[in-house]
Design an enzyme around this catalytic site. Structure first.
Site, short mmCIF file in Angstrom:
data_model
loop_
_atom_site.label_atom_id
_atom_site.label_comp_id
_atom_site.label_asym_id
_atom_site.label_seq_id
_atom_site.Cartn_x
_atom_site.Cartn_y
_atom_site.Cartn_z
N GLY A 224 0.78 -1.26 -0.07
CA GLY A 224 0.02 0.00 -0.16
C GLY A 224 0.79 1.29 0.11
O GLY A 224 2.07 1.28 -0.11
N SER A 225 0.30 2.38 0.22
CA SER A 225 0.75 3.81 0.14
C SER A 225 2.10 4.07 1.07
O SER A 225 2.39 3.32 2.24
CB SER A 225 -0.43 4.85 0.78
N THR A 226 2.85 4.73 0.54
CA THR A 226 4.09 4.99 0.99
C THR A 226 3.90 6.14 2.19
O THR A 226 4.94 6.23 2.96
CB THR A 226 5.06 5.76 0.11
#
Lengths: 136, 394
Positions: free
Chosen positions: A61-63
């Site tokens: 998922g997102s950084t």
């Protein structure tokens, strides 16, 4: 049992293991105010990460997940340590800026022997990292 | 891993605590990526600006980094924030939130990052073919790699910030030419005409991202000339929403040409496009939101030229752009407001509180906005830009 790994972020942690067979998404999957896993259907759903050495394959998922690890650390509710099978940017950056002791690159064989509730000590310095698991 | 003497000094803290922490983080990531050394970068673009995401702890972290003397060593720009810095009161944002957001922007500015607050640094920054960059924000990374032939990995916000401070990135991933070759071919030849006539570049992008995942694709049969930057921006932003890649080789458009031998080919038919579009068929009633990625001055002038001479839009049209473009347009604002058209700078429909000022149903031409807004629980209809404008004036 002594499990070697690659250093990510220096420090020492002594705590019980919390082992996830599945990747973890920190942004959207972990509540930064409580350290509870909130991703529906995740094997760790409802578990609290605080005061445990969290073991999982890698993140997904997102950084922005790096900032979630930082937020947990600053609130004093981060995992005591983080051990992963494979390195990834989100966990590396999050652990370094949050000061969470962390190592990566443990063998698949070692990963499969680890169980939630095992008592362990994680030791990481700049060039050296190991997880010592208490034998029952 | 090799470090040159200056990099060793950075790591050992000879230049201060902020640089040492930045170097340590970049180094750990470099080791993880199995890089043999670091590479100097020319420019950086930093995401992770929103107070909603990074919270009080992220804000404190950035303020401390600035107080420790952290400073970027290459020209660096900022991604959009969670509000328009001048018009935030019209967005339903409360004062406390605004103040925290401003402290984040001020801390980043103290670190030397220009408060550009736009996701389209490629329209403003001086970058060219072969330059190594430390960019976050997926649509910008895709544009830099795929259209300019610059080299950037798809970094997260804090990593790009650390790379900007030390002026270096791990020599790995898309910084290395051998990793820039096509790993599959996605062939639009049989639907090329439909995509062009119906302006389905956002839909094509969503499909490419879903098909390619983390691989570098060669896209064949799409007419994406550099004369139509609006199509290119929409296409690449959509790829970045559904896919993990930082480079799309577009045949006939991308400056790099590599043979695509020995890789799989996926032939796209109209049914695949239709099924992708069908995910975004909700909301016939909502406001129109255009500008993901941020609209260029040319794009806004083009939109203005398409508005009917007489009459007012029957639903609100929101346009999102950079502060620079907004200011260049100031003479048009009264007429636009009369027509029920509102321009916001510094932010966009995805990161601002859209539900408060526009409601939970929207129409957009952006596949990226459609993807993220749907994930946030909005009802979204994805149409061409022309169709969106027509819907507002009927």
């Amino acid at each position: 049992m002594k499990i070697p790994g690659h250093p990510v972020s220096e420090g020492v942690a002594k705590a019980e293991l919390l082992v996830s067979p599945e990747p973890i998404t920190f942004y959207g999957g972990v509540d930064p105010l409580t350290s509870k896993v909130t991703e529906p259907g995740h094997p760790l759903y409802g578990e609290v990460l605080k005061d445990r050495i969290l073991v999982f394959p890698h993140s997904k998922g997102s950084t922005v997940g790096s900032y979630i690890i930082l937020r947990l650390a600053r609130r004093g509710i981060a995992p005591a340590g983080i051990v992963t099978l494979k390195p990834d940017e989100v966990v590396i950056v999050g652990c370094v800026i949050g000061g969470v002791p962390s190592m990566t690159g443990i063998s698949e064989e070692a990963f499969n022997t680890l169980r939630t509730g095992d008592k362990a000590e994680l030791r990481v310095d700049r060039n050296y990292a190991e997880l010592l698991v208490e034998e029952l | 891993m090799y470090l040159d003497p200056e990099e060793e000094k950075m790591l050992d803290g000879e230049y201060g605590e902020a640089i040492a922490m930045a170097m340590k983080t970049v180094l750990r990531v470099a080791e993880a990526l199995k890089a043999e050394r670091l590479v100097r970068v020319k420019n950086a673009h930093i995401s992770g600006i929103s107070y909603k995401n990074i919270g009080d702890e992220g804000l404190q972290f950035l303020e401390e980094l600035a107080a420790k003397g952290g400073r970027v060593s290459v020209p660096s720009s900022m991604n959009p924030a969670g509000l328009d810095l001048a018009q935030w009161r019209n967005m339903g944002v409360d004062k406390g939130y605004f103040e925290k957001q401003m402290r984040i922007i001020n801390a980043l500015a103290a670190l030397g990052i220009k408060p550009t607050l736009t996701c389209t640094p490629y329209l403003y920054e001086d970058i060219s073919y072969g330059d190594h960059l430390a960019w976050s924000e997926s649509n910008a990374v895709l544009y830099a790699n795929s259209i300019i032939g610059a080299r950037s990995n798809r970094d997260g916000g804090p990593l790009a910030l650390f790379e900007a401070i030390v002026g270096r990135a791990p020599l790995a991933g898309l910084h290395v030419e051998s990793n820039r070759r096509p790993e599959l071919v996605i062939d639009f030849t049989s639907v090329s005409k439909e995509v062009e006539e119906q302006n389905m570049y956002s839909v094509a992008g969503l499909l490419v991202g879903a098909l390619t995942g983390n691989r570098v694709p060669l896209v064949r049969g799409l007419k994406l000339s550099k004369e139509r930057l609006d199509y290119i921006k929409l296409f690449l932003a959509a790829v970045g929403a559904t896919g993990g890649t930082g480079l799309v080789l577009i045949e006939g458009t991308s400056p790099e040409n590599y043979p695509a031998s020995g890789v799989d080919t996926i032939k796209v038919d109209f049914k695949m496009l239709r099924e992708t579009l069908d995910n975004y068929s909700g909301a016939d009633e909502g406001a129109i939101v255009l500008g993901c990625p941020h609209l260029s001055l040319d794009e806004i002038m083009d939109i203005i030229s398409r508005l009917p001479e007489n009459g007012t839009a029957t639903r609100k049209i929101f346009l999102y752009t950079s502060r620079e473009v907004y200011e260049a347009l100031s003479a048009y604002m009264p007429r636009l407001r009369e027509k029920n058209v509102y321009v916001f700078a510094d932010t966009c429909m995805v990161v601002s509180p859209l539900n408060i000022y526009a409601g939970k149903e929207v129409i957009t031409d952006s596949g990226k906005a459609a993807f993220y807004l749907k994930a946030q629980g909005y009802k979204v209809k994805l149409v061409s830009r022309q169709k969106a404008i027509e819907m507002a004036f009927t």
